[in-house]
Design a protein around this motif. Structure first.
Motif, mmCIF file in Angstrom:
data_model
loop_
_atom_site.group_PDB
_atom_site.id
_atom_site.type_symbol
_atom_site.label_atom_id
_atom_site.label_comp_id
_atom_site.label_asym_id
_atom_site.label_seq_id
_atom_site.Cartn_x
_atom_site.Cartn_y
_atom_site.Cartn_z
ATOM 1 N N TRP A 88 0.732 -1.194 -0.121
ATOM 2 C CA TRP A 88 0.025 0.198 -0.016
ATOM 3 C C TRP A 88 0.843 1.276 -0.012
ATOM 4 O O TRP A 88 0.394 2.225 -0.503
ATOM 5 N N VAL A 89 1.987 1.033 0.384
ATOM 6 C CA VAL A 89 3.032 2.296 0.500
ATOM 7 C C VAL A 89 3.431 2.730 -0.864
ATOM 8 O O VAL A 89 3.400 3.804 -1.376
ATOM 9 N N LEU A 113 2.127 1.765 -3.539
ATOM 10 C CA LEU A 113 0.949 2.303 -4.450
ATOM 11 C C LEU A 113 0.477 3.589 -4.034
ATOM 12 O O LEU A 113 0.095 4.437 -5.118
ATOM 13 N N LEU A 114 0.651 4.112 -2.968
ATOM 14 C CA LEU A 114 0.384 5.288 -2.611
ATOM 15 C C LEU A 114 1.443 6.483 -3.182
ATOM 16 O O LEU A 114 0.875 7.474 -3.722
ATOM 17 N N ILE A 115 2.525 6.092 -3.222
ATOM 18 C CA ILE A 115 3.684 6.781 -3.928
ATOM 19 C C ILE A 115 3.384 7.133 -5.076
ATOM 20 O O ILE A 115 3.448 8.061 -5.944
ATOM 21 N N VAL A 116 3.045 5.981 -6.013
ATOM 22 C CA VAL A 116 3.157 5.722 -7.454
ATOM 23 C C VAL A 116 1.695 6.629 -7.733
ATOM 24 O O VAL A 116 1.544 7.204 -8.631
ATOM 25 N N GLY A 117 0.532 6.338 -6.955
ATOM 26 C CA GLY A 117 -0.829 7.162 -7.269
ATOM 27 C C GLY A 117 -1.004 8.330 -6.932
ATOM 28 O O GLY A 117 -1.245 9.411 -7.680
ATOM 29 N N LEU A 128 9.113 0.388 -7.943
ATOM 30 C CA LEU A 128 8.556 0.057 -6.658
ATOM 31 C C LEU A 128 7.338 -0.821 -7.224
ATOM 32 O O LEU A 128 7.178 -1.839 -6.228
ATOM 33 N N LEU A 129 6.997 -1.195 -8.171
ATOM 34 C CA LEU A 129 6.190 -2.066 -8.483
ATOM 35 C C LEU A 129 6.606 -3.157 -9.486
ATOM 36 O O LEU A 129 6.122 -4.193 -9.153
ATOM 37 N N PHE A 130 7.180 -2.989 -10.466
ATOM 38 C CA PHE A 130 7.731 -3.961 -11.598
ATOM 39 C C PHE A 130 8.781 -4.728 -11.144
ATOM 40 O O PHE A 130 8.928 -5.774 -11.219
#
Length: 76
Positions: A15-16, A18-22, A54-56
């Protein structure tokens, strides 16, 4: 150059990340809506880079497990 230290424990929860990217993607969209093309491009680049890192390509560092303290030897 922007460098994200993914070994830091703050990045472990999804969630951290995703929050940064979002947040950065939302900020880029806001700048685009306000016709601020330079800032939209700049923050959009940060959003794309943070999504990539952070995601891939994120590989969490395993947590260190503390070994229990050895029992003192028995004096018999």
């Amino acid at each position: 150059m922007l460098n994200i230290d993914t070994s830091h424990p703050i990045y472990r929860p999804l969630w951290v990340r995703l929050l940064i990217v979002g947040f950065s993607a939302g900020w880029a969209i806001l700048e685009l809506v306000n016709h601020e093309i330079f800032w939209a491009t700049l923050v959009g680049g940060v959003a794309v880079y943070s999504a990539y890192v952070l995601l891939f390509t994120f590989k969490p560092v395993p947590e260190k497990v503390e070994e229990p303290a050895a029992a003192p030897p028995d004096d018999v």
